[in-house]
Design a protein around this motif. Structure first.
Motif, PDB file in Angstrom:
ATOM      1  N   ALA A  10      91.734 -29.984 -45.928  1.00 41.73           N
ATOM      2  CA  ALA A  10      92.602 -29.953 -44.749  1.00 41.73           C
ATOM      3  C   ALA A  10      93.076 -31.358 -44.381  1.00 41.73           C
ATOM      4  CB  ALA A  10      91.849 -29.318 -43.578  1.00 41.73           C
ATOM      5  N   PHE A  11      92.179 -32.330 -44.445  1.00 40.40           N
ATOM      6  CA  PHE A  11      92.565 -33.699 -44.096  1.00 40.40           C
ATOM      7  C   PHE A  11      93.484 -34.306 -45.153  1.00 40.40           C
ATOM      8  CE2 PHE A  11      88.936 -33.773 -41.048  1.00 40.40           C
ATOM      9  CZ  PHE A  11      89.637 -34.258 -39.944  1.00 40.40           C
ATOM     10  N   TYR A  12      93.271 -33.966 -46.434  1.00 44.94           N
ATOM     11  CA  TYR A  12      94.216 -34.417 -47.474  1.00 44.94           C
ATOM     12  C   TYR A  12      95.609 -33.854 -47.203  1.00 44.94           C
ATOM     13  CZ  TYR A  12      91.007 -36.659 -50.806  1.00 44.94           C
ATOM     14  OH  TYR A  12      90.142 -37.516 -51.431  1.00 44.94           O
ATOM     15  N   LEU A  13      95.663 -32.565 -46.870  1.00 43.94           N
ATOM     16  CA  LEU A  13      96.948 -31.937 -46.561  1.00 43.94           C
ATOM     17  C   LEU A  13      97.593 -32.592 -45.350  1.00 43.94           C
ATOM     18  CD1 LEU A  13      98.924 -29.631 -47.251  1.00 43.94           C
ATOM     19  CD2 LEU A  13      97.616 -28.164 -45.692  1.00 43.94           C
ATOM     20  N   LEU A  14      96.792 -32.871 -44.332  1.00 40.48           N
ATOM     21  CA  LEU A  14      97.305 -33.525 -43.131  1.00 40.48           C
ATOM     22  C   LEU A  14      97.818 -34.932 -43.454  1.00 40.48           C
ATOM     23  CD1 LEU A  14      97.696 -33.412 -40.061  1.00 40.48           C
ATOM     24  CD2 LEU A  14      95.344 -34.275 -39.819  1.00 40.48           C
ATOM     25  N   ALA A  15      97.066 -35.671 -44.292  1.00 37.05           N
ATOM     26  CA  ALA A  15      97.494 -37.023 -44.674  1.00 37.05           C
ATOM     27  C   ALA A  15      98.801 -36.984 -45.461  1.00 37.05           C
ATOM     28  CB  ALA A  15      96.395 -37.701 -45.501  1.00 37.05           C
ATOM     29  N   ALA A  16      98.925 -36.025 -46.393  1.00 35.96           N
ATOM     30  CA  ALA A  16     100.157 -35.897 -47.177  1.00 35.96           C
ATOM     31  C   ALA A  16     101.326 -35.542 -46.264  1.00 35.96           C
ATOM     32  CB  ALA A  16      99.975 -34.830 -48.257  1.00 35.96           C
ATOM     33  N   PHE A  17     101.106 -34.610 -45.335  1.00 40.46           N
ATOM     34  CA  PHE A  17     102.168 -34.222 -44.396  1.00 40.46           C
ATOM     35  C   PHE A  17     102.584 -35.408 -43.528  1.00 40.46           C
ATOM     36  CE2 PHE A  17     103.412 -32.758 -40.153  1.00 40.46           C
ATOM     37  CZ  PHE A  17     104.495 -31.953 -40.468  1.00 40.46           C
ATOM     38  N   ALA A  18     101.607 -36.192 -43.063  1.00 41.67           N
ATOM     39  CA  ALA A  18     101.914 -37.352 -42.229  1.00 41.67           C
ATOM     40  C   ALA A  18     102.729 -38.378 -43.006  1.00 41.67           C
ATOM     41  CB  ALA A  18     100.615 -37.979 -41.711  1.00 41.67           C
ATOM     42  N   GLN A  27     111.489 -44.931 -38.501  1.00 40.93           N
ATOM     43  CA  GLN A  27     111.232 -45.635 -37.251  1.00 40.93           C
ATOM     44  C   GLN A  27     109.925 -45.213 -36.595  1.00 40.93           C
ATOM     45  OE1 GLN A  27     114.328 -44.205 -37.877  1.00 40.93           O
ATOM     46  NE2 GLN A  27     115.146 -46.185 -38.545  1.00 40.93           N
ATOM     47  N   ASN A  28     109.329 -44.160 -37.130  1.00 40.94           N
ATOM     48  CA  ASN A  28     108.080 -43.666 -36.563  1.00 40.94           C
ATOM     49  C   ASN A  28     106.959 -44.686 -36.777  1.00 40.94           C
ATOM     50  OD1 ASN A  28     106.241 -41.766 -35.455  1.00 40.94           O
ATOM     51  ND2 ASN A  28     105.589 -41.216 -37.514  1.00 40.94           N
ATOM     52  N   GLN A  29     106.174 -44.921 -35.746  1.00 37.13           N
ATOM     53  CA  GLN A  29     105.090 -45.896 -35.814  1.00 37.13           C
ATOM     54  C   GLN A  29     103.723 -45.225 -35.961  1.00 37.13           C
ATOM     55  OE1 GLN A  29     105.790 -49.209 -35.926  1.00 37.13           O
ATOM     56  NE2 GLN A  29     107.933 -48.537 -35.906  1.00 37.13           N
ATOM     57  N   GLY A  30     103.695 -43.994 -36.444  1.00 35.69           N
ATOM     58  CA  GLY A  30     102.436 -43.252 -36.501  1.00 35.69           C
ATOM     59  C   GLY A  30     101.760 -43.261 -37.852  1.00 35.69           C
ATOM     60  N   ARG A  31     102.017 -44.298 -38.664  1.00 35.26           N
ATOM     61  CA  ARG A  31     101.421 -44.331 -39.993  1.00 35.26           C
ATOM     62  C   ARG A  31      99.897 -44.380 -39.944  1.00 35.26           C
ATOM     63  NH1 ARG A  31     105.455 -48.479 -43.307  1.00 35.26           N
ATOM     64  NH2 ARG A  31     107.147 -46.963 -43.610  1.00 35.26           N
ATOM     65  N   TYR A  33      97.956 -42.744 -38.191  1.00 39.43           N
ATOM     66  CA  TYR A  33      97.367 -41.411 -38.112  1.00 39.43           C
ATOM     67  C   TYR A  33      97.216 -40.792 -39.500  1.00 39.43           C
ATOM     68  CZ  TYR A  33      98.417 -41.932 -33.169  1.00 39.43           C
ATOM     69  OH  TYR A  33      98.474 -42.399 -31.887  1.00 39.43           O
ATOM     70  N   GLY A  34      98.220 -41.036 -40.352  1.00 39.08           N
ATOM     71  CA  GLY A  34      98.107 -40.560 -41.732  1.00 39.08           C
ATOM     72  C   GLY A  34      96.974 -41.235 -42.462  1.00 39.08           C
ATOM     73  N   LEU A  35      96.821 -42.548 -42.269  1.00 40.42           N
ATOM     74  CA  LEU A  35      95.725 -43.276 -42.906  1.00 40.42           C
ATOM     75  C   LEU A  35      94.379 -42.830 -42.356  1.00 40.42           C
ATOM     76  CD1 LEU A  35      97.179 -46.904 -43.123  1.00 40.42           C
ATOM     77  CD2 LEU A  35      96.902 -45.237 -44.967  1.00 40.42           C
ATOM     78  N   LEU A  36      94.325 -42.534 -41.074  1.00 41.65           N
ATOM     79  CA  LEU A  36      93.075 -42.063 -40.470  1.00 41.65           C
ATOM     80  C   LEU A  36      92.677 -40.711 -41.059  1.00 41.65           C
ATOM     81  CD1 LEU A  36      90.909 -42.660 -38.336  1.00 41.65           C
ATOM     82  CD2 LEU A  36      92.312 -41.418 -36.675  1.00 41.65           C
ATOM     83  N   ALA A  37      93.653 -39.819 -41.218  1.00 43.37           N
ATOM     84  CA  ALA A  37      93.375 -38.519 -41.839  1.00 43.37           C
ATOM     85  C   ALA A  37      92.903 -38.708 -43.272  1.00 43.37           C
ATOM     86  CB  ALA A  37      94.624 -37.638 -41.799  1.00 43.37           C
ATOM     87  N   ALA A  38      93.521 -39.666 -43.997  1.00 45.28           N
ATOM     88  CA  ALA A  38      93.120 -39.941 -45.374  1.00 45.28           C
ATOM     89  C   ALA A  38      91.694 -40.464 -45.434  1.00 45.28           C
ATOM     90  CB  ALA A  38      94.075 -40.946 -46.008  1.00 45.28           C
ATOM     91  N   LEU A  39      91.309 -41.316 -44.488  1.00 49.07           N
ATOM     92  CA  LEU A  39      89.944 -41.854 -44.471  1.00 49.07           C
ATOM     93  C   LEU A  39      88.928 -40.747 -44.225  1.00 49.07           C
ATOM     94  CD1 LEU A  39      90.458 -45.195 -42.500  1.00 49.07           C
ATOM     95  CD2 LEU A  39      90.041 -44.908 -44.953  1.00 49.07           C
ATOM     96  N   PHE A  40      89.238 -39.818 -43.322  1.00 45.47           N
ATOM     97  CA  PHE A  40      88.354 -38.669 -43.103  1.00 45.47           C
ATOM     98  C   PHE A  40      88.238 -37.835 -44.382  1.00 45.47           C
ATOM     99  CE2 PHE A  40      89.030 -39.190 -38.427  1.00 45.47           C
ATOM    100  CZ  PHE A  40      87.694 -39.216 -38.067  1.00 45.47           C
ATOM    101  N   ALA A  41      89.391 -37.613 -45.046  1.00 48.62           N
ATOM    102  CA  ALA A  41      89.387 -36.830 -46.283  1.00 48.62           C
ATOM    103  C   ALA A  41      88.533 -37.512 -47.355  1.00 48.62           C
ATOM    104  CB  ALA A  41      90.819 -36.644 -46.785  1.00 48.62           C
TER     105      ALA A  41
END
Length: 262
Positions: A10-18, A27-31, A33-41
């Motif tokens: 689930a976290f890999y999928l979330l990281a890929a989606f992010a 322009q989005n500054q939420g990178r 969050y993707g890295l955080l999801a990847a670290l959990f994965a």
């Protein structure tokens, strides 16, 4: 332990989606969050692999387990690499493929027992081989990215892509990875020649031969770049060829034995 695998997927999928979302919205500054999801994965994936691979006594080094270990190493290294310079185009593929491999390993469990605690030389050989393979696969991904960006540049279509590092920067990192990967591959081959008497035995000789051929391809690539100034398509296709040879060496016979004949 099943929950660890499901959460990691689930976290890999979330990281890929992010990562895809960030690519579509530069322009989005939420990178982070993707890295955080990847670290959990990565953490969950590592815990699940530890429980799945490490047994008392012995280790389960089935083909899918080994492939999943490689994907974990690649994801970890790429997550570190992406923080140094922008290779976000590769990250959805990296995280998505790791999640897919984990799902396959979870749904199709298999067994190939080894007892590495009694054979430290074999553990060293395998560890060096997996690290070198992971680095050279990342180099192959960078080579493909380099070719893609070069093609887009020639067609003047880079303006609609997110900020990317200069092509020279990608090329410099590419050859650094290949150099380190070749050093580790050389140590892996040398440790096998010194410590594994069965390295060229029937049923295993093809792995050694393919690995040595891949080593020759990469050494030729480094020599050609240093002495002849190889760049562009020669570098890309040679890197891909070396990666294919190593993949056949490490997983070809295991795939036939464990999947087709298993």
């Amino acid at each position: 332990m099943e929950l660890l695998a499901v959460l990691a997927m689930a976290f890999y999928l979330l990281a890929a989606f992010a990562c895809v979302h960030n690519l579509l919205n530069p322009q989005n500054q939420g990178r982070r969050y993707g890295l955080l999801a990847a670290l959990f994965a990565l953490a969950l994936h590592g815990l699940w692999l530890f429980d799945t691979v490490v047994m008392v006594p012995g280790q389960n080094l089935s083909m899918l387990n080994v492939a999943s270990i490689v994907s974990l190493i690649i994801c970890l290294l790429m997550t570190i690499l992406v923080s140094r310079f922008n290779v976000w185009l590769l990250m959805p593929v990296v995280y998505g493929f790791a999640g897919l491999l984990l799902a396959t390993d979870y749904l199709l469990p298999s067994y190939y027992g080894m007892y590495l605690e009694t054979r430290p030389a074999v553990l060293l050989h395998i560890g060096l081989g997996l690290m070198s393979y992971s680095l050279l696969v990342i180099a192959c991904l960078l080579a493909i990215l380099l070719g893609f960006l070069d093609n887009r540049l020639k067609k003047h279509k880079l303006t609609n892509l997110p900020a990317m590092p200069p092509l020279m920067t990608i090329e410099r990192y590419l050859f650094r990875l290949i150099f380190v990967g070749v050093v580790l591959l050389t140590l892996s081959i040398s440790s096998g020649l010194f410590f594994l008497q069965e390295m060229f035995s029937p049923g295993k000789a093809h792995k050694a031969i393919l690995t040595i051929l891949a080593w020759c391809v990469y050494v030729g690539l480094l020599w050609g770049h240093h002495r002849l100034g190889w760049r562009g398509r020669k570098v890309i296709w040679t890197s891909v060829a070396g990666s294919i040879l190593l993949t056949l060496a490490y997983f070809g016979s295991r795939f036939v034995r464990e999947v087709l004949l298993g």
